[in-house]
Design a protein around this motif. Sequence first.
Motif, PDB file in Angstrom:
ATOM      1  N   CYS A 449       0.836  -1.207   0.000  1.00 15.01           N
ATOM      2  CA  CYS A 449       0.000   0.000   0.000  1.00 15.01           C
ATOM      3  C   CYS A 449       0.869   1.255   0.000  1.00 15.01           C
ATOM      4  O   CYS A 449       0.569   2.227  -0.699  1.00 15.01           O
ATOM      5  CB  CYS A 449      -0.918   0.009   1.229  1.00 15.01           C
ATOM      6  SG  CYS A 449      -2.240  -1.215   1.196  1.00 15.01           S
ATOM      7  N   ARG A 450       1.935   1.223   0.770  1.00 14.32           N
ATOM      8  CA  ARG A 450       2.810   2.389   0.857  1.00 14.32           C
ATOM      9  C   ARG A 450       3.483   2.670  -0.486  1.00 14.32           C
ATOM     10  O   ARG A 450       3.542   3.819  -0.931  1.00 14.32           O
ATOM     11  CB  ARG A 450       3.856   2.158   1.937  1.00 14.32           C
ATOM     12  CG  ARG A 450       4.837   3.299   2.093  1.00 14.32           C
ATOM     13  CD  ARG A 450       5.723   3.080   3.292  1.00 14.32           C
ATOM     14  NE  ARG A 450       6.711   4.131   3.408  1.00 14.32           N
ATOM     15  CZ  ARG A 450       7.468   4.312   4.483  1.00 14.32           C
ATOM     16  NH1 ARG A 450       7.323   3.524   5.521  1.00 14.32           N
ATOM     17  NH2 ARG A 450       8.349   5.281   4.532  1.00 14.32           N
ATOM     18  N   ASP A 451       3.995   1.641  -1.126  1.00 13.97           N
ATOM     19  CA  ASP A 451       4.640   1.829  -2.429  1.00 13.97           C
ATOM     20  C   ASP A 451       3.632   2.326  -3.463  1.00 13.97           C
ATOM     21  O   ASP A 451       3.945   3.192  -4.293  1.00 13.97           O
ATOM     22  CB  ASP A 451       5.268   0.517  -2.906  1.00 13.97           C
ATOM     23  CG  ASP A 451       6.642   0.268  -2.292  1.00 13.97           C
ATOM     24  OD1 ASP A 451       7.153   1.171  -1.596  1.00 13.97           O
ATOM     25  OD2 ASP A 451       7.196  -0.826  -2.495  1.00 13.97           O
ATOM     26  N   ARG A 452       2.423   1.782  -3.424  1.00 12.39           N
ATOM     27  CA  ARG A 452       1.380   2.220  -4.359  1.00 12.39           C
ATOM     28  C   ARG A 452       1.011   3.675  -4.115  1.00 12.39           C
ATOM     29  O   ARG A 452       0.765   4.440  -5.058  1.00 12.39           O
ATOM     30  CB  ARG A 452       0.147   1.319  -4.210  1.00 12.39           C
ATOM     31  CG  ARG A 452      -1.016   1.657  -5.134  1.00 12.39           C
ATOM     32  CD  ARG A 452      -0.622   1.550  -6.586  1.00 12.39           C
ATOM     33  NE  ARG A 452      -1.734   1.883  -7.468  1.00 12.39           N
ATOM     34  CZ  ARG A 452      -1.605   2.144  -8.757  1.00 12.39           C
ATOM     35  NH1 ARG A 452      -0.398   2.101  -9.327  1.00 12.39           N
ATOM     36  NH2 ARG A 452      -2.653   2.432  -9.499  1.00 12.39           N
ATOM     37  N   ALA A 453       0.986   4.096  -2.856  1.00 10.95           N
ATOM     38  CA  ALA A 453       0.689   5.492  -2.522  1.00 10.95           C
ATOM     39  C   ALA A 453       1.729   6.428  -3.133  1.00 10.95           C
ATOM     40  O   ALA A 453       1.392   7.493  -3.662  1.00 10.95           O
ATOM     41  CB  ALA A 453       0.638   5.674  -1.011  1.00 10.95           C
ATOM     42  N   ASP A 454       2.993   6.039  -3.077  1.00  9.38           N
ATOM     43  CA  ASP A 454       4.056   6.854  -3.674  1.00  9.38           C
ATOM     44  C   ASP A 454       3.860   6.990  -5.184  1.00  9.38           C
ATOM     45  O   ASP A 454       4.037   8.073  -5.756  1.00  9.38           O
ATOM     46  CB  ASP A 454       5.423   6.228  -3.398  1.00  9.38           C
ATOM     47  CG  ASP A 454       5.823   6.295  -1.930  1.00  9.38           C
ATOM     48  OD1 ASP A 454       5.167   7.039  -1.171  1.00  9.38           O
ATOM     49  OD2 ASP A 454       6.777   5.594  -1.552  1.00  9.38           O
TER      50      ASP A 454
END
Length: 473
Positions: A449-454
């Motif tokens: 989720c964090r990588d996708r948010a970036d």
Amino acid sequence: MKVASLSNPVMSDWLADQGLRLDASPYISGSLEAKKMLERLPNTVPLASLTTGHNGGIFSGPMFRRVYLTDPEHSVPFLGTKDMMTADLTGLPRLRKSDATSATLSYLQVKPGMTLISRSGFNAGRRAYARPDMGDCWASEDILKVEPDPEKIKSGYLYAFLLSQFGESLVRGSVYGSAVKHIEPHHIAGLPVPRFDARLEERVHRLVERSAKLRARHQAELVAATKDFFDSNGLSDLNESRWHQKERDLGFAVENVSPVSLRASNYGRRAREIKSAFAEVPHRMLGEICDSGKLGRGLRTVRVETKEGNGVRLIGQRQAFWNRPEGRWVKDPGDPGIFATDETIMVTAQGLISENGLFGRSIFVTGSWLNYAYTEHFLRIVSGESDVSGAYLFAFFRSEVAYRLVRSMLAGTGPQSVLPSLLRQLPIPLASPADRARIAATVRYAYQCRDRADILEDKALGLLTTAIKEAAG
């Protein structure tokens, strides 16, 4: 030393535009260059005309005496200028609730969709988006709050502009002061905000909002994984570990003191009680788990600074906890020891101790963060056991319990460090294989989720930047 660009030199009329301001900041930061480009756009409006709320929607707050508590029932999470950049809000200091909700400070409560700007200190001008899980937080007087008027502009679009290279230049160019830099609300009230057709602004807004929701999901999944860790090991009471409500470590006796340390804090009663609870459930010593992996400090290398993109981004202990680190770029020394392998746990393990400090906090390195280099100040924990993944271990190490246990293993007087020999003797509760797999999957999903948010945030910035450059010709 920074100099003005020869392709875009400072013009005499720029001095008049800045009220004959003679310090170099607005001229070499790109602020005037950005303003001149935005002037070529067909439609820009002042920032102050797009905000609403307290003081017109651009405000900070009064200086006040801060009283911190630990009981969640009587306190609220409190954001400082660095905390607003943090990916995991679990360890925030907590302000006394009666003060926070008073008429004097109640308007400092963060509203999702606000843009937060650090307004004082060496790094004044940093921006952050108030994501959905920040709604119960209060922001300090050192943070400027920009509250968009939903009838006039989308919150995600306004944030994307302020975060973009143009917003960066304009906000940084508004900074005043030499020893202590600062920004006041009226310094940014007139910033020109470009307007485009509703479809583009809506698209940018949705990308930013989806990014913010994924960051909140990242946080929620990590909290769930840690709770699952203790529940699955029959240690549910440690989910609510009230460290400061336990009897203080004063006047206790210890038998069989190890020659490794004679420091009383290494044998504190509260830490020993937790370790004893771990020893009563199925467990394995951390040293045993890491025998074929790694448990020790990072590699110390010579740091030769270079231009962005020409080397590697070096992450230090503070920025490792931010959503998007801004570590300096250094030449790659050619030793893989400065990087981390997948699912490495990095523990901040050198520095000074404070109650709400980062010493003892942990991060998890996976996904896009494998591209970064890390300073030697981190203690690296890499599992060498196939049945005990790094993701499972991180569900424990990010907890308040692990934070307190690590801080009970200190050595040194000024800048302190962690005694690896004591850490090796830490018992790690081992749930059933199925439980371990589920907990690890939750942690891994959180970082996806964090990588996708970036990616979504970068996409929003790309759309807006392209639109501005095309409109400016």
